[in-house]
Scaffold this motif. Structure first.
Motif, PDB file in Angstrom:
ATOM      1  N   ILE A   7      -3.827   4.411  -4.050  1.00  0.00           N
ATOM      2  CA  ILE A   7      -3.860   3.198  -3.228  1.00  0.00           C
ATOM      3  C   ILE A   7      -4.945   3.314  -2.160  1.00  0.00           C
ATOM      4  O   ILE A   7      -5.010   4.302  -1.434  1.00  0.00           O
ATOM      5  CB  ILE A   7      -2.487   2.974  -2.566  1.00  0.00           C
ATOM      6  N   ILE A   8      -5.785   2.290  -2.062  1.00  0.00           N
ATOM      7  CA  ILE A   8      -6.849   2.283  -1.049  1.00  0.00           C
ATOM      8  C   ILE A   8      -6.414   1.483   0.173  1.00  0.00           C
ATOM      9  O   ILE A   8      -6.592   1.905   1.307  1.00  0.00           O
ATOM     10  CB  ILE A   8      -8.148   1.673  -1.624  1.00  0.00           C
ATOM     11  N   GLU A   9      -5.849   0.311  -0.053  1.00  0.00           N
ATOM     12  CA  GLU A   9      -5.476  -0.556   1.070  1.00  0.00           C
ATOM     13  C   GLU A   9      -4.346  -1.484   0.640  1.00  0.00           C
ATOM     14  O   GLU A   9      -4.237  -1.856  -0.531  1.00  0.00           O
ATOM     15  CB  GLU A   9      -6.712  -1.356   1.525  1.00  0.00           C
ATOM     16  N   GLN A  10      -3.508  -1.835   1.627  1.00  0.00           N
ATOM     17  CA  GLN A  10      -2.412  -2.767   1.387  1.00  0.00           C
ATOM     18  C   GLN A  10      -2.264  -3.647   2.612  1.00  0.00           C
ATOM     19  O   GLN A  10      -2.598  -3.239   3.722  1.00  0.00           O
ATOM     20  CB  GLN A  10      -1.083  -2.005   1.187  1.00  0.00           C
ATOM     21  N   PHE A  16       3.005  -5.648  -3.109  1.00  0.00           N
ATOM     22  CA  PHE A  16       3.032  -4.492  -2.240  1.00  0.00           C
ATOM     23  C   PHE A  16       3.544  -3.320  -3.071  1.00  0.00           C
ATOM     24  O   PHE A  16       4.733  -3.048  -3.104  1.00  0.00           O
ATOM     25  CB  PHE A  16       3.985  -4.814  -1.083  1.00  0.00           C
ATOM     26  N   LEU A  17       2.643  -2.631  -3.758  1.00  0.00           N
ATOM     27  CA  LEU A  17       3.060  -1.516  -4.609  1.00  0.00           C
ATOM     28  C   LEU A  17       3.730  -0.412  -3.788  1.00  0.00           C
ATOM     29  O   LEU A  17       3.353  -0.214  -2.634  1.00  0.00           O
ATOM     30  CB  LEU A  17       1.847  -0.929  -5.342  1.00  0.00           C
ATOM     31  N   PRO A  18       4.718   0.291  -4.348  1.00  0.00           N
ATOM     32  CA  PRO A  18       5.152   0.255  -5.741  1.00  0.00           C
ATOM     33  C   PRO A  18       6.203  -0.820  -6.032  1.00  0.00           C
ATOM     34  O   PRO A  18       6.834  -0.750  -7.091  1.00  0.00           O
ATOM     35  CB  PRO A  18       5.739   1.646  -5.946  1.00  0.00           C
ATOM     36  N   ALA A  19       6.402  -1.780  -5.143  1.00  0.00           N
ATOM     37  CA  ALA A  19       7.296  -2.876  -5.503  1.00  0.00           C
ATOM     38  C   ALA A  19       6.581  -3.777  -6.500  1.00  0.00           C
ATOM     39  O   ALA A  19       5.377  -4.004  -6.372  1.00  0.00           O
ATOM     40  CB  ALA A  19       7.682  -3.681  -4.259  1.00  0.00           C
ATOM     41  N   PHE A  20       7.296  -4.264  -7.486  1.00  0.00           N
ATOM     42  CA  PHE A  20       6.776  -5.248  -8.420  1.00  0.00           C
ATOM     43  C   PHE A  20       5.544  -4.771  -9.184  1.00  0.00           C
ATOM     44  O   PHE A  20       4.531  -5.469  -9.272  1.00  0.00           O
ATOM     45  CB  PHE A  20       6.496  -6.572  -7.705  1.00  0.00           C
ATOM     46  N   ASP A  43      -0.957   0.284 -12.552  1.00  0.00           N
ATOM     47  CA  ASP A  43      -0.596   0.071 -11.144  1.00  0.00           C
ATOM     48  C   ASP A  43      -0.165   1.359 -10.444  1.00  0.00           C
ATOM     49  O   ASP A  43       0.518   1.305  -9.424  1.00  0.00           O
ATOM     50  CB  ASP A  43       0.518  -0.992 -11.014  1.00  0.00           C
ATOM     51  N   GLU A  44      -0.540   2.507 -10.996  1.00  0.00           N
ATOM     52  CA  GLU A  44      -0.114   3.777 -10.400  1.00  0.00           C
ATOM     53  C   GLU A  44      -1.288   4.563  -9.806  1.00  0.00           C
ATOM     54  O   GLU A  44      -1.115   5.687  -9.349  1.00  0.00           O
ATOM     55  CB  GLU A  44       0.582   4.652 -11.461  1.00  0.00           C
ATOM     56  N   GLY A  45      -2.470   3.999  -9.815  1.00  0.00           N
ATOM     57  CA  GLY A  45      -3.636   4.706  -9.291  1.00  0.00           C
ATOM     58  C   GLY A  45      -3.601   4.853  -7.779  1.00  0.00           C
ATOM     59  O   GLY A  45      -2.759   4.255  -7.106  1.00  0.00           O
ATOM     60  N   LYS A  65      -3.907  10.239  -4.207  1.00  0.00           N
ATOM     61  CA  LYS A  65      -3.844   9.528  -2.932  1.00  0.00           C
ATOM     62  C   LYS A  65      -5.261   9.410  -2.378  1.00  0.00           C
ATOM     63  O   LYS A  65      -6.158  10.135  -2.796  1.00  0.00           O
ATOM     64  CB  LYS A  65      -2.975  10.288  -1.932  1.00  0.00           C
ATOM     65  N   THR A  66      -5.445   8.486  -1.437  1.00  0.00           N
ATOM     66  CA  THR A  66      -6.774   8.358  -0.846  1.00  0.00           C
ATOM     67  C   THR A  66      -6.773   8.808   0.604  1.00  0.00           C
ATOM     68  O   THR A  66      -5.819   8.573   1.344  1.00  0.00           O
ATOM     69  CB  THR A  66      -7.279   6.899  -0.862  1.00  0.00           C
TER      70      THR A  66
END
Lengths: 301, 301, 301, 301
Positions: free
Chosen positions: B250-253, B213-217, B246-248, B297-298
């Motif tokens: 985010i589309i979905e989580q 679950f970015l930005p965790a880990f 891992d900084e691009g 951001k998206t």
């Protein structure tokens, strides 16, 4: 008292911030040119579209739904005229439509019985400036909530209801709703049945919270029946009230996980938390003119 | 073989059903008249708006975003012209825009390493007609998935990667992507770092799944670190690839609940199921032209 | 006043209903015979096990954890003796253990700053009989919540904190906690850092709510940073406080879905609702002796 | 072929790792001394309790439920004797009980019709080593899944069913189940009604997936009816089959959010993903002996 002032100040800040904001909600038969006409109309009246969502039920020519938020200079002054001038477009496309001036917050009546959690959630959201409405009065068939309601400077009417006096009570309720010029009626766990007469007078303007995941457990004692059935999730449903019990258009639903260890009382506790948030979301969406009812279903933009 | 035929037939049925369907995706500075101009343009070209969503970042004059799906008679023939004629509007409003003819399904390349679950989910969705794309090839630095990929008639390229041959492998990859005329690159648990050169060649067209679950880990071994930290929820994140690991955008989580009884291996099992569905949703939205990237951001319509 | 009476009555009803109820919470090195010894002990003392959960970290001889609820006739009288007699078993197995007499509800202190929602949720749950504790006092560095707290007959202490007077304020706080014989300290959005001295004095007894999905967004301004990063889910985390900021053992976490339309303010509004329920669950579990801390992680039975 | 080998190897690794692992599942009237006796018995047989969960329906003397996992040296050899010797305790407390030797993986039969997603999910989990069972055979009234099933070396039986030949088909099915010595029957979207005779022969051993959130939409066409009703969440339910259609003990349920834009076909697509995971979880819990049925409800430990 202090809480009341906070709520009033939040509403005033909102009214100032949104002083040029309007909303347009349209439902009509789909045909070419609707968006072009509406957007041209708004442009000509110097209204800038801030947010819009549109949806057509069936590309082959079914129903068309749109919700638009717009900003328009001096809207406070020009709103009545804008609304009037829109009528010719509305007629052209045979629209079922509503245009609202956002700072005119809706007037809400809350009906409640003994269980207080849904009422308290609404009052809380209102105090926090999260529910932009004028809570004009609370009507209850019990006195339990009188103290908290009146402490917020909101008129409280105690109308004890029974089978014998239903007609009389309802007449009194209708009179109050008229007197306070109410736009929205929220049944915050109000345990009396409304008559067809009452319901017909407020189409798609009465919002109820049912304490189950409809259509499961229509009717009375849903938590007891959920316990008996051994479901693994319990839910709550907010819907517009129609004359078919628990059969009105569903606005919002949510659920929580339960297990074999939960007694009926615990299901009720867990359920209260779902009811609170589901009802609050439904009321908020209605206040923001996000909901269109179509064929006993809701489109929530 | 049979599966492959099912996928092809589903795509053909989709192409037939959507033969007059186009999409328009716009990002430009907000100003009055955009919606009016675009809708007027579509009307003049006999295009009927089926669905649209619009959003302005800041009413006071920030960015404006809109996605429109439209139906237009004989679009197959008229599409190139429609697109060309839109250019003058696009120029007027300084638009960053994209108009697509829906039956032209995008060409996708999938890159994968040893872990197969994300690839398999995409293939499964594709076979079921739920992922409207032409999976043109699969590239892997391992041979584990060769059999299943080739059984679906999809070309499989085994390009073992190591520190020594990175430049060479990447050149080969880029050549393949060009050869197959690829629109979308999906990293379905591809465990090699891409070079800035590779990334720059495909802006907002490389979709990755990160198993936290970015930005965790951020970075390596997220499940092990989630276990160490004792989190109560684990997640996965799908994002466009940029040159910051891992900084691009985010589309979905999504997440799932875990507890003290879950070992690292169990977190990985649970996580696989989240990764599968999160990546599949992100890819689907991209294929449907639902995503606009703005300031890392998206906006997902 | 009325609310206060309801809370008191709910606690009294609970105490009467659970008058023979005890709990046993054990953490020790795993070895054969623990359950046999404990259950034999309870049997000999006529205690019937109502509910138990057990878990071993590593079958090969790691740590052993168990939570037992039991009913025992005349427990009010026999509890001190029962506890004393258990000591020999505890010694035999080298147990870290706790036996509690359920009607002895824990004494809770709530520390709060300006943001009231977490405090209000706890007070609400307490009034509704859903939080079985004696809320002995509220301490705040602001006066905002004084009115509501005192309206419930709960002592309110206003201790304005600044860099200059930190030592003095903390001494006063510690004195109050001692004076009221406090078992649990809840930081309900208390925005001051506690000193190592304060934390060390209350190991695994200070519960904090952090307004992010830890370990994402450790530290200040998590909603602003979540907005910047463009996450699709926001969360909250309740944890025991240790001397590493936001690094203590996580008790509970939850999330809600957000999207590009949500401003920072809206993230905060949505987040408040998560914070409320996450903190309330964590506190409830602690009050019910459901939590064992092991190596900076929690086992929640 | 390769997939098949992977599954077999995963099972063999599991059997080796758990070679000393047993499980005990008990349901009996509550009374003092049960846990003491059982744990003493296990201690005397050198069995160490790894995990246990216990629950009493009613402290005042209702039903008692417990699940224990234990490790015991040389269990492969000693298991039959251990089981036999437990009988006297079981008799004393009037237990309904089951003791299993974990490496003896259960034999599963899967029944399926045209829709393949639930079958495929189970096969996938099995190949990945996440479903510890011997999938002994697949029976279908359609030939659609023959190829995939046989590619995994699993016997496939095509038994076309119709009103005319039901008795004959069922006789054949029962014979196959007996021949393969089946423990668990999974109805993975098997669209034929089973006769009372068939059901009675396999109490609490037939697991079905129903494509709705029961008790909403009992019976046929649940997605169509969910669409008609305009629900905001759709779900799936896995339950043991009894002779009351869709009324058996619920094992697991889950839901996903939908909205007005979703057609019936899209509800079905979304639903398939819920059905897959809900059924897989229910089957897994049953294989791990986590489920006790009590009065048409399940206790899932």
């Amino acid at each position: 008292m202090k809480k009341y002032m906070e709520a009033i100040q939040a509403i005033q800040a909102f009214q100032e911030k949104k002083k040029n904001r309007g909303r347009l909600l349209i439902n009509c038969p789909d045909q070419p040119g609707i968006v072009a006409s509406v957007s041209q109309f708004l442009l000509e009246h110097r209204a800038n579209i801030i947010e819009s969502s549109q949806y057509s039920l069936d590309p082959e020519g079914g129903d068309f739904f749109i919700r638009i938020e717009f900003e328009c200079p001096e809207l406070k002054t020009s709103f009545p005229q804008l609304k009037q001038q829109f009528e010719s477009i509305a007629d052209t496309f045979n629209m079922d439509w509503k245009m609202t001036y956002v700072p005119n917050v809706k007037k809400t009546a809350i009906l409640v019985s003994k269980e207080q959690h849904c009422l308290l959630e609404l009052l809380w959201e209102w105090q926090s400036g999260d529910l932009m409405t004028d809570i004009a009065l609370v009507i209850s068939n019990h006195e339990d909530t009188k103290e908290v309601v009146e402490s917020l400077q909101i008129p409280f009417y105690y109308l004890p209801a029974s089978k014998e006096n239903r007609a009389e009570v309802e007449a009194k309720q209708l009179q109050l709703l008229k007197e306070y010029d109410i736009d929205v009626i929220v049944l915050a766990r109000y345990m009396q049945i409304l008559t067809p007469h009452f319901v017909a007078a407020h189409p798609n303007r009465i919002i109820n919270i049912h304490h189950s995941f409809l259509p499961a457990f229509v009717g009375a004692r849903p938590y007891e029946r959920a316990y008996e059935r051994g479901v693994k999730l319990i839910g709550a449903t907010s819907h517009f009230v129609t004359n078919d019990l628990d059969e009105g258009p569903i606005i919002e639903q949510d659920i929580m996980r339960v297990d074999h260890r939960n007694s009926v009382d615990e299901l009720k506790k867990i359920g209260r938390s779902i009811e609170r948030s589901v009802l609050a979301r439904a009321v908020k969406w209605h206040l923001e003119d996000r909901i269109i009812v179509h064929q006993n279903k809701t489109i929530v933009f």
